[in-house]
Enzyme design. Structure first.
Site, PDB file in Angstrom:
ATOM      1  N   GLU A  92      30.179  -8.587  15.504  1.00 40.35           N
ATOM      2  CA  GLU A  92      28.889  -9.159  16.298  1.00 40.35           C
ATOM      3  C   GLU A  92      27.876  -8.044  15.586  1.00 40.35           C
ATOM      4  O   GLU A  92      27.971  -6.955  16.018  1.00 40.35           O
ATOM      5  CB  GLU A  92      28.732  -9.185  17.687  1.00 40.35           C
ATOM      6  CG  GLU A  92      29.530 -10.120  18.281  1.00 40.35           C
ATOM      7  CD  GLU A  92      29.610 -10.383  19.593  1.00 40.35           C
ATOM      8  OE1 GLU A  92      29.315 -11.570  19.933  1.00 40.35           O
ATOM      9  OE2 GLU A  92      29.668  -9.268  20.250  1.00 40.35           O
ATOM     10  N   SER A 138      29.946  -2.484  24.372  1.00 41.68           N
ATOM     11  CA  SER A 138      30.222  -3.849  24.696  1.00 41.68           C
ATOM     12  C   SER A 138      29.141  -4.576  25.598  1.00 41.68           C
ATOM     13  O   SER A 138      29.001  -5.825  25.498  1.00 41.68           O
ATOM     14  CB  SER A 138      31.497  -4.055  25.499  1.00 41.68           C
ATOM     15  OG  SER A 138      32.742  -3.328  24.788  1.00 41.68           O
ATOM     16  N   HIS A 177      29.422  -4.366  17.022  1.00 46.15           N
ATOM     17  CA  HIS A 177      30.441  -4.690  18.008  1.00 46.15           C
ATOM     18  C   HIS A 177      31.640  -5.365  17.417  1.00 46.15           C
ATOM     19  O   HIS A 177      31.804  -6.458  17.172  1.00 46.15           O
ATOM     20  CB  HIS A 177      29.821  -5.539  19.026  1.00 46.15           C
ATOM     21  CG  HIS A 177      30.716  -5.851  20.414  1.00 46.15           C
ATOM     22  ND1 HIS A 177      30.959  -7.050  21.150  1.00 46.15           N
ATOM     23  CD2 HIS A 177      31.579  -5.051  20.905  1.00 46.15           C
ATOM     24  CE1 HIS A 177      31.778  -6.673  21.981  1.00 46.15           C
ATOM     25  NE2 HIS A 177      32.122  -5.620  21.999  1.00 46.15           N
ATOM     26  N   ASN A 187      31.228 -12.239  24.265  1.00 46.63           N
ATOM     27  CA  ASN A 187      31.459 -12.476  25.674  1.00 46.63           C
ATOM     28  C   ASN A 187      30.774 -13.232  26.655  1.00 46.63           C
ATOM     29  O   ASN A 187      31.204 -13.809  27.550  1.00 46.63           O
ATOM     30  CB  ASN A 187      31.119 -10.847  26.169  1.00 46.63           C
ATOM     31  CG  ASN A 187      32.510  -9.952  25.642  1.00 46.63           C
ATOM     32  OD1 ASN A 187      33.498 -10.500  25.524  1.00 46.63           O
ATOM     33  ND2 ASN A 187      32.131  -8.869  25.523  1.00 46.63           N
TER      34      ASN A 187
HETATM   35  N1  LIG Z   1      38.567  -0.832  23.838  1.00 47.87           N
HETATM   36  C1  LIG Z   1      38.068  -2.149  23.762  1.00 47.87           C
HETATM   37  O1  LIG Z   1      38.607  -3.151  24.044  1.00 47.87           O
HETATM   38  C2  LIG Z   1      36.516  -2.042  23.163  1.00 47.87           C
HETATM   39  C3  LIG Z   1      36.298  -3.358  22.722  1.00 47.87           C
HETATM   40  C4  LIG Z   1      35.041  -3.343  21.912  1.00 47.87           C
HETATM   41  C5  LIG Z   1      34.155  -2.296  22.264  1.00 47.87           C
HETATM   42  N2  LIG Z   1      34.625  -1.461  23.103  1.00 47.87           N
HETATM   43  C6  LIG Z   1      33.440  -0.301  23.211  1.00 47.87           C
HETATM   44  O2  LIG Z   1      33.874   0.805  22.201  1.00 47.87           O
HETATM   45  C7  LIG Z   1      33.468   2.125  23.031  1.00 47.87           C
HETATM   46  C8  LIG Z   1      34.626   2.997  23.035  1.00 47.87           C
HETATM   47  O3  LIG Z   1      35.713   2.312  23.742  1.00 47.87           O
HETATM   48  P1  LIG Z   1      37.337   2.831  23.643  1.00 47.87           P
HETATM   49  O4  LIG Z   1      37.838   1.713  24.287  1.00 47.87           O
HETATM   50  O5  LIG Z   1      37.673   3.099  22.144  1.00 47.87           O
HETATM   51  O6  LIG Z   1      37.283   4.161  24.307  1.00 47.87           O
HETATM   52  P2  LIG Z   1      38.147   5.362  24.341  1.00 47.87           P
HETATM   53  O7  LIG Z   1      38.112   6.109  25.710  1.00 47.87           O
HETATM   54  O8  LIG Z   1      39.429   4.787  23.955  1.00 47.87           O
HETATM   55  O9  LIG Z   1      37.593   6.297  23.275  1.00 47.87           O
HETATM   56  C9  LIG Z   1      36.484   7.230  23.419  1.00 47.87           C
HETATM   57  C10 LIG Z   1      36.381   8.455  22.307  1.00 47.87           C
HETATM   58  O10 LIG Z   1      35.435   9.024  22.659  1.00 47.87           O
HETATM   59  C11 LIG Z   1      35.763  10.478  22.557  1.00 47.87           C
HETATM   60  N3  LIG Z   1      34.378  11.017  23.019  1.00 47.87           N
HETATM   61  C12 LIG Z   1      34.000  11.273  24.325  1.00 47.87           C
HETATM   62  N4  LIG Z   1      32.715  12.076  24.254  1.00 47.87           N
HETATM   63  C13 LIG Z   1      32.674  12.553  23.037  1.00 47.87           C
HETATM   64  C14 LIG Z   1      31.681  13.159  22.319  1.00 47.87           C
HETATM   65  N5  LIG Z   1      30.543  13.903  22.981  1.00 47.87           N
HETATM   66  N6  LIG Z   1      31.732  13.184  20.811  1.00 47.87           N
HETATM   67  C15 LIG Z   1      32.399  12.538  20.202  1.00 47.87           C
HETATM   68  N7  LIG Z   1      33.539  12.004  20.910  1.00 47.87           N
HETATM   69  C16 LIG Z   1      33.567  11.795  22.231  1.00 47.87           C
HETATM   70  C17 LIG Z   1      36.682  10.493  23.406  1.00 47.87           C
HETATM   71  O11 LIG Z   1      37.415  11.670  23.274  1.00 47.87           O
HETATM   72  C18 LIG Z   1      37.745   9.414  22.973  1.00 47.87           C
HETATM   73  O12 LIG Z   1      38.435   9.584  21.809  1.00 47.87           O
HETATM   74  C19 LIG Z   1      33.106   1.713  24.316  1.00 47.87           C
HETATM   75  O13 LIG Z   1      31.336   1.633  24.083  1.00 47.87           O
HETATM   76  C20 LIG Z   1      33.328   0.295  24.560  1.00 47.87           C
HETATM   77  O14 LIG Z   1      32.880  -0.492  25.450  1.00 47.87           O
HETATM   78  C21 LIG Z   1      35.763  -1.108  23.488  1.00 47.87           C
END
Ligand SMILES: NC(=O)c1ccc[n+]([C@@H]2O[C@H](COP(=O)([O-])OP(=O)(O)OC[C@H]3O[C@@H](n4cnc5c(N)ncnc54)[C@H](O)[C@@H]3O)[C@@H](O)[C@H]2O)c1
Length: 410
Positions: free
Chosen positions: A154, A121, A142, A192
């Site tokens: 995006e 993000s 994104h 954003n």
């Molecule tokens: N949550 C949101 O609303 C949102 C929206 C858009 C973008 N994002 C972006 O998406 C990304 C993930 O966010 P999220 O909210 O899903 O996070 P999350 O914490 O829910 O999920 C992250 C996952 O990555 C896994 N992980 C950690 N280390 C790892 C590795 N070495 N290899 C493989 N898997 C691994 C974890 O076990 C977990 O399941 C971030 O970059 C965030 O900025 C989030």
């Protein structure tokens, strides 16, 4: 039905976003492998996918008989060796630069030729790519939360990305049935960034005593926005909203328009994070007053009428006449939405059309900034911004210098 991809997708990280992206792919007939860090995390990711699928069946948005074939298209593994060569890898691991570099470097080595996409993000795609041997393979894809419901993606194109990889990313988004807006690798990308004034100008209006939270939320909801800015911050989490603003402000050389608001900082310091803590800008939970919400039948008609009221409030302000506080606050929010979009266009971040698509498809705004500008009138927007900037030239209301890339708002 969308065109099938030439191979499976790998989604690294099966958390909130990764599990949703994999499910989205499978719902669109594509094969997806979720790659987690270890076996326990893979079990947890599989559970998330299964629960999300079961919720769809329970809600009736998916036939029970279709659930098994969808699930069969998703593999959840903890080992790079366990999947066929993917057409693209989408990383959705936590927002930590070194972690993202590490997982993409491993994916790049395991699957030569695959397009590498980051769902970050806020981290510049070029910074993630800079850690790899072949940075030209990396783009941003994104998705928004939840990926299965939010129609927008995006596509972030850093300067070094090879067109062939940009094309693959575009095809992946299309195969997943998403609307794509393209953006350059600038802070906040399109959505954003162009959404910031909705929150920040509303916060400024409250800070300056122009109107209260309920008045501003009411004015925005009457104008066709699904939720007023304060109710929306409460829903997203004031801490989450503040983190996005802080990150943009820091990465954007402390751009005055993006300066975090002390009102948000105070709420976060007090643990008033919004709905999740039952208190934010509004109160939630037992005994909290129910907020009356204006729900216009036709949001675009409501938006046009609101733009007229905002225009009248601007005329009054410019000639020293009184105007309803709700209309003045709405006018301030709308002109700052227009102004941010103008800056984004002038800086080449996205086109006017892409910004309008981002704001309407991505955020459910009733119309995009180009339409607000056309309804209010470009000259009125300019006049009001100059008025708000005042004799001292408050940089928050500075206008972009006209450049050849600034398209006249339609
Ligand atoms: N949550 C949101 O609303 C949102 C929206 C858009 C973008 N994002 C972006 O998406 C990304 C993930 O966010 P999220 O909210 O899903 O996070 P999350 O914490 O829910 O999920 C992250 C996952 O990555 C896994 N992980 C950690 N280390 C790892 C590795 N070495 N290899 C493989 N898997 C691994 C974890 O076990 C977990 O399941 C971030 O970059 C965030 O900025 C989030």
């Amino acid at each position: 039905m969308t065109a099938a991809l030439d191979g499976p997708l790998v989604v690294v990280g099966g958390g909130t976003m990764g599990a949703g992206i994999a499910l989205l792919a499978a719902l669109h007939g594509q094969r997806a492998t979720v790659l987690e860090g270890d076996a326990d995390a893979a079990d947890a990711a599989r559970g998330r996918v299964e629960r999300a699928l079961a919720r769809r069946v329970a809600r009736g948005t998916l036939e029970a008989a279709d659930a098994d074939p969808v699930l069969a298209r998703i593999a959840v593994v903890a080992d790079h060796g366990a999947t066929a060569d993917p057409v693209a890898v989408i990383e959705a691991v936590p927002e930590i630069l070194e972690l993202k570099r590490r997982v993409l470097a491993r994916a790049a080595a395991a699957w030569p030729g695959a397009t590498l996409a980051s769902n970050t993000s806020s981290i510049p795609i070029a910074e993630i790519a800079a850690g790899l041997d072949e940075p030209e393979r990396v783009v941003g894809l994104h998705f928004f939360n939840p990926p299965t419901e939010m129609k927008l993606v995006e596509l972030v194109v850093p300067p070094r990305a090879l067109p062939a990889h940009v094309d693959v990313a575009r095809r992946v988004a299309a195969a997943l049935g998403r609307t794509v807006v393209e953006a350059t690798d600038a802070p906040g990308f399109v959505v954003n960034r162009c959404a910031r004034p909705y929150y920040l100008e509303a916060l400024r209006a409250v800070e300056q005593g122009l109107a209260d939270v309920a008045t501003i939320d009411g004015a925005c909801e009457e104008a066709g926005f699904p939720l007023g800015p304060f109710a929306l911050m409460d829903l997203i989490g004031i801490d989450v909203s503040l983190a996005v603003t802080r990150s943009m402000w820091q990465r954007g050389d402390h751009e005055p328009r993006w300066r975090p608001s002390p009102l948000q900082e105070q709420r976060v310091a007090d643990g008033q994070l919004g709905r999740k803590s039952e208190r934010g800008f509004h109160a939630y939970g037992d005994g909290a007053p129910v907020r009356g919400r204006a729900r216009p039948a036709d949001r675009v008609v409501a938006a046009e009428e609101a733009a007229d009221r905002a225009g009248a409030a601007i005329d009054a302000s410019l000639t020293g006449r009184p105007a309803p506080a709700a209309d003045v606050a709405l006018a301030r929010i709308l002109v700052q939405l227009v102004n941010e979009a103008r800056f984004a266009q002038a800086e080449g971040v996205a086109t006017a059309d892409a910004i309008d698509v981002g704001m309407t498809v991505g955020l459910n705004h009733p119309v995009g900034p180009a339409r607000w500008s056309a309804w209010i009138g470009g000259a009125r927007v300019d006049g009001f911004l100059d008025h708000l900037a005042g004799p001292a030239g408050d940089p928050v209301y500075r206008r972009p210098a006209p450049t050849p890339t600034t398209e006249e708002p339609r």
